[in-house]
Design an enzyme around this catalytic site. Structure first.
Site, PDB file in Angstrom:
ATOM      1  N   ASP A  14       7.219  24.317  43.145  1.00  0.00           N
ATOM      2  CA  ASP A  14       5.803  24.611  42.875  1.00  0.00           C
ATOM      3  C   ASP A  14       5.333  25.880  43.600  1.00  0.00           C
ATOM      4  O   ASP A  14       5.833  26.216  44.665  1.00  0.00           O
ATOM      5  CB  ASP A  14       4.949  23.416  43.322  1.00  0.00           C
ATOM      6  CG  ASP A  14       3.544  23.470  42.748  1.00  0.00           C
ATOM      7  OD1 ASP A  14       3.350  24.114  41.698  1.00  0.00           O
ATOM      8  OD2 ASP A  14       2.632  22.872  43.349  1.00  0.00           O
ATOM      9  N   GLY A  17       2.901  30.549  40.303  1.00  0.00           N
ATOM     10  CA  GLY A  17       1.724  31.284  39.824  1.00  0.00           C
ATOM     11  C   GLY A  17       0.912  31.850  40.976  1.00  0.00           C
ATOM     12  O   GLY A  17       0.549  33.036  40.969  1.00  0.00           O
ATOM     13  N   ARG A  18       0.652  31.013  41.977  1.00  0.00           N
ATOM     14  CA  ARG A  18      -0.152  31.479  43.123  1.00  0.00           C
ATOM     15  C   ARG A  18       0.569  32.592  43.878  1.00  0.00           C
ATOM     16  O   ARG A  18      -0.045  33.564  44.295  1.00  0.00           O
ATOM     17  CB  ARG A  18      -0.450  30.303  44.076  1.00  0.00           C
ATOM     18  CG  ARG A  18      -1.608  29.463  43.629  1.00  0.00           C
ATOM     19  CD  ARG A  18      -1.666  28.178  44.389  1.00  0.00           C
ATOM     20  NE  ARG A  18      -0.619  27.260  43.967  1.00  0.00           N
ATOM     21  CZ  ARG A  18      -0.277  26.163  44.618  1.00  0.00           C
ATOM     22  NH1 ARG A  18      -0.856  25.849  45.753  1.00  0.00           N
ATOM     23  NH2 ARG A  18       0.658  25.378  44.144  1.00  0.00           N
ATOM     24  N   ARG A  27       0.753  35.438  36.576  1.00  0.00           N
ATOM     25  CA  ARG A  27       1.453  34.204  36.949  1.00  0.00           C
ATOM     26  C   ARG A  27       2.918  34.198  36.478  1.00  0.00           C
ATOM     27  O   ARG A  27       3.791  33.705  37.172  1.00  0.00           O
ATOM     28  CB  ARG A  27       0.722  32.995  36.339  1.00  0.00           C
ATOM     29  CG  ARG A  27      -0.638  32.700  36.953  1.00  0.00           C
ATOM     30  CD  ARG A  27      -1.299  31.520  36.255  1.00  0.00           C
ATOM     31  NE  ARG A  27      -0.419  30.376  36.204  1.00  0.00           N
ATOM     32  CZ  ARG A  27      -0.260  29.496  37.198  1.00  0.00           C
ATOM     33  NH1 ARG A  27      -0.954  29.618  38.290  1.00  0.00           N
ATOM     34  NH2 ARG A  27       0.585  28.490  37.072  1.00  0.00           N
ATOM     35  N   HIS A  31       7.002  33.073  37.767  1.00  0.00           N
ATOM     36  CA  HIS A  31       8.011  32.201  37.144  1.00  0.00           C
ATOM     37  C   HIS A  31       9.374  32.912  37.093  1.00  0.00           C
ATOM     38  O   HIS A  31      10.413  32.291  37.328  1.00  0.00           O
ATOM     39  CB  HIS A  31       7.580  31.805  35.728  1.00  0.00           C
ATOM     40  CG  HIS A  31       6.360  30.926  35.711  1.00  0.00           C
ATOM     41  ND1 HIS A  31       6.228  29.838  36.538  1.00  0.00           N
ATOM     42  CD2 HIS A  31       5.214  30.980  34.969  1.00  0.00           C
ATOM     43  CE1 HIS A  31       5.052  29.252  36.306  1.00  0.00           C
ATOM     44  NE2 HIS A  31       4.428  29.934  35.366  1.00  0.00           N
ATOM     45  N   ASN A  62       2.431  19.979  31.888  1.00  0.00           N
ATOM     46  CA  ASN A  62       2.455  21.445  31.820  1.00  0.00           C
ATOM     47  C   ASN A  62       2.266  21.970  30.387  1.00  0.00           C
ATOM     48  O   ASN A  62       1.940  23.146  30.189  1.00  0.00           O
ATOM     49  CB  ASN A  62       3.761  22.014  32.416  1.00  0.00           C
ATOM     50  CG  ASN A  62       3.859  21.874  33.920  1.00  0.00           C
ATOM     51  OD1 ASN A  62       4.957  21.767  34.473  1.00  0.00           O
ATOM     52  ND2 ASN A  62       2.727  21.874  34.625  1.00  0.00           N
ATOM     53  N   ARG A  65      -1.018  23.865  29.648  1.00  0.00           N
ATOM     54  CA  ARG A  65      -1.307  25.223  30.168  1.00  0.00           C
ATOM     55  C   ARG A  65      -1.539  26.185  28.995  1.00  0.00           C
ATOM     56  O   ARG A  65      -1.197  25.877  27.850  1.00  0.00           O
ATOM     57  CB  ARG A  65      -0.125  25.696  31.009  1.00  0.00           C
ATOM     58  CG  ARG A  65      -0.030  24.911  32.304  1.00  0.00           C
ATOM     59  CD  ARG A  65       0.975  25.530  33.231  1.00  0.00           C
ATOM     60  NE  ARG A  65       0.996  24.781  34.481  1.00  0.00           N
ATOM     61  CZ  ARG A  65       1.578  25.189  35.582  1.00  0.00           C
ATOM     62  NH1 ARG A  65       2.196  26.347  35.606  1.00  0.00           N
ATOM     63  NH2 ARG A  65       1.543  24.451  36.671  1.00  0.00           N
ATOM     64  N   ARG A 188       1.803  15.905  46.760  1.00  0.00           N
ATOM     65  CA  ARG A 188       1.766  14.915  45.665  1.00  0.00           C
ATOM     66  C   ARG A 188       3.034  15.001  44.833  1.00  0.00           C
ATOM     67  O   ARG A 188       3.735  16.020  44.847  1.00  0.00           O
ATOM     68  CB  ARG A 188       0.520  15.112  44.794  1.00  0.00           C
ATOM     69  CG  ARG A 188       0.355  16.502  44.223  1.00  0.00           C
ATOM     70  CD  ARG A 188      -0.885  16.616  43.322  1.00  0.00           C
ATOM     71  NE  ARG A 188      -1.083  17.999  42.924  1.00  0.00           N
ATOM     72  CZ  ARG A 188      -1.905  18.854  43.524  1.00  0.00           C
ATOM     73  NH1 ARG A 188      -2.628  18.467  44.560  1.00  0.00           N
ATOM     74  NH2 ARG A 188      -2.011  20.098  43.105  1.00  0.00           N
ATOM     75  N   SER A 190       2.985  14.584  41.452  1.00  0.00           N
ATOM     76  CA  SER A 190       2.660  15.144  40.130  1.00  0.00           C
ATOM     77  C   SER A 190       3.503  14.538  39.015  1.00  0.00           C
ATOM     78  O   SER A 190       4.072  15.260  38.181  1.00  0.00           O
ATOM     79  CB  SER A 190       2.795  16.672  40.136  1.00  0.00           C
ATOM     80  OG  SER A 190       1.892  17.236  41.043  1.00  0.00           O
TER      81      SER A 190
HETATM   82  C1  IPE Z   1       4.577  20.062  39.139  1.00  0.00           C
HETATM   83  O1  IPE Z   1       3.797  21.162  39.438  1.00  0.00           O
HETATM   84  C2  IPE Z   1       5.495  20.337  37.994  1.00  0.00           C
HETATM   85  C3  IPE Z   1       6.564  21.299  38.229  1.00  0.00           C
HETATM   86  C4  IPE Z   1       6.840  21.892  39.353  1.00  0.00           C
HETATM   87  C5  IPE Z   1       7.412  21.560  37.095  1.00  0.00           C
HETATM   88  P1  IPE Z   1       2.314  21.333  38.846  1.00  0.00           P
HETATM   89  O2  IPE Z   1       1.835  22.654  39.330  1.00  0.00           O
HETATM   90  O3  IPE Z   1       2.320  21.121  37.394  1.00  0.00           O
HETATM   91  O4  IPE Z   1       1.516  20.155  39.549  1.00  0.00           O
HETATM   92  P2  IPE Z   1      -0.038  19.995  39.878  1.00  0.00           P
HETATM   93  O5  IPE Z   1      -0.779  20.272  38.618  1.00  0.00           O
HETATM   94  O6  IPE Z   1      -0.382  20.963  40.963  1.00  0.00           O
HETATM   95  O7  IPE Z   1      -0.171  18.585  40.362  1.00  0.00           O
HETATM   96  C1  IPE Z   2       5.619  25.734  39.321  1.00  0.00           C
HETATM   97  O1  IPE Z   2       4.727  26.724  39.693  1.00  0.00           O
HETATM   98  C2  IPE Z   2       6.275  25.996  37.976  1.00  0.00           C
HETATM   99  C3  IPE Z   2       5.798  25.121  36.895  1.00  0.00           C
HETATM  100  C4  IPE Z   2       4.951  24.144  37.010  1.00  0.00           C
HETATM  101  C5  IPE Z   2       6.329  25.366  35.580  1.00  0.00           C
HETATM  102  P1  IPE Z   2       3.227  26.725  39.132  1.00  0.00           P
HETATM  103  O2  IPE Z   2       3.236  27.444  37.834  1.00  0.00           O
HETATM  104  O3  IPE Z   2       2.679  25.370  39.125  1.00  0.00           O
HETATM  105  O4  IPE Z   2       2.496  27.624  40.198  1.00  0.00           O
HETATM  106  P2  IPE Z   2       1.114  27.283  40.905  1.00  0.00           P
HETATM  107  O5  IPE Z   2       1.286  25.926  41.504  1.00  0.00           O
HETATM  108  O6  IPE Z   2       0.061  27.324  39.845  1.00  0.00           O
HETATM  109  O7  IPE Z   2       0.960  28.338  41.940  1.00  0.00           O
HETATM  110 MG    MG Z   3       1.708  24.235  40.467  1.00  0.00          MG
END
Ligand code: IPE
Ligand code: IPE
Ligand code: MG
Length: 246
Positions: A14, A17-18, A27, A31, A62, A65, A188, A190
């Site tokens: 996780d 994106g941030r 974002r 990835h 996901n 999104r 969490r 998730s």
């Molecule tokens: C969990 O991350 C899913 C993956 C890493 C693939 P998310 O970014 O989707 O989870 P939440 O929304 O913060 O709980």
């Molecule tokens: C995890 O990173 C990758 C996937 C869920 C596919 P995020 O895309 O959730 O990145 P953040 O948590 O928004 O920073």
């Molecule tokens: Mg995330």
């Protein structure tokens, strides 16, 4: 004290994106960077003798999104599987997937299946990608298969035990994760492996996934080996059990 390596490491990758947005990128740049880290951690786990590695790559939630991000993730997955397939074979890594693979675009499904076929004789680490995976979905699917077997008279409800239900879950194809790592500091699951995480040791790492390194992995493995896992028993019981096994 737990002294052996975990048999199964599962990672919620996780923070992509941030990580990118904090650096002024979009974002999806995160990835792409995260995919490079995944490659490195896969190889490190195999080198360290981990038997099972499961990576949470895309959750059932996901799909909600923005379409541009989902499309990018699907293209990235497709490219990464095609590009890394031979590398997995060379590292003797056997590839699997769990989740609703049939929801993925057909071109991605093809890369997933080709990778499963190409690596099926590999005898080293078992690598599982959780793709369009949700723990609740997994349990629901298992309940449906169980109900079907009841209807067909294949199971007797009176004798039905926890282990029997477990066998209906996709994740019964590997041992329960000893460790679940989540990057980005979020505490969490998730909707990850809800059933098999019952006794997993959870490690929340503050770094975003694109910054996670082999050293961070080693640090977690060392911490794991120092943890006390009691599975509901007392510490004295665990100590006498470990003395008996010497
Ligand atoms: C969990 O991350 C899913 C993956 C890493 C693939 P998310 O970014 O989707 O989870 P939440 O929304 O913060 O709980
Ligand atoms: C995890 O990173 C990758 C996937 C869920 C596919 P995020 O895309 O959730 O990145 P953040 O948590 O928004 O920073
Ligand atoms: Mg995330």
């Amino acid at each position: 004290m737990q002294s052996s390596l975990p048999k199964h490491v599962a990672i919620i990758m996780d923070g992509n994106g941030r990580w990118a947005q904090q650096r002024g990128h979009s974002r999806v740049f995160g990835h792409a960077q995260g995919a490079k880290v995944a490659k490195s951690i896969i190889e490190s786990c195999a080198t360290r003798g981990i038997n099972n590695l499961t990576l949470f790559a895309f959750s059932t939630e996901n799909w909600h999104r923005p379409a541009t991000e989902v499309n990018f993730l699907m293209k990235l997955l497709k490219r990464q599987l095609a590009y890394e397939r031979q590398n997995l074979v060379d590292n003797n890594i056997q590839f699997h997937s769990i989740g609703q693979v049939n929801r993925l675009p057909s071109s991605v499904q093809k890369e997933v299946n080709d990778t499963i076929i190409a690596t099926r004789n590999c005898t080293g680490m078992k690598l599982t990608f959780a793709l369009s995976f949700g723990g609740r979905q997994e349990i629901t699917e298992a309940a449906k298969r169980f109900a079907q077997d009841v209807l067909e008279g294949k199971v007797c409800i009176e004798d039905f035990r926890e282990e029997d239900f477990y066998s209906y879950l996709e994740s019964s194809s590997f041992p329960d994760p000893d460790i679940i790592i989540r990057t980005s500091g979020e505490s969490r699951l998730s909707n990850f492996l809800l059933w098999s995480s019952a006794y997993s040791e959870i490690f929340i790492h503050e770094k975003m996934w694109p910054e996670f390194t082999d050293e961070d992995l080693d640090d977690i493995l060392l911490q794991y080996m120092k943890r006390n896992r009691r599975f509901g028993k007392t510490q004295d019981q665990i100590l006498s059990l470990s003395q008996q096994s010497f």
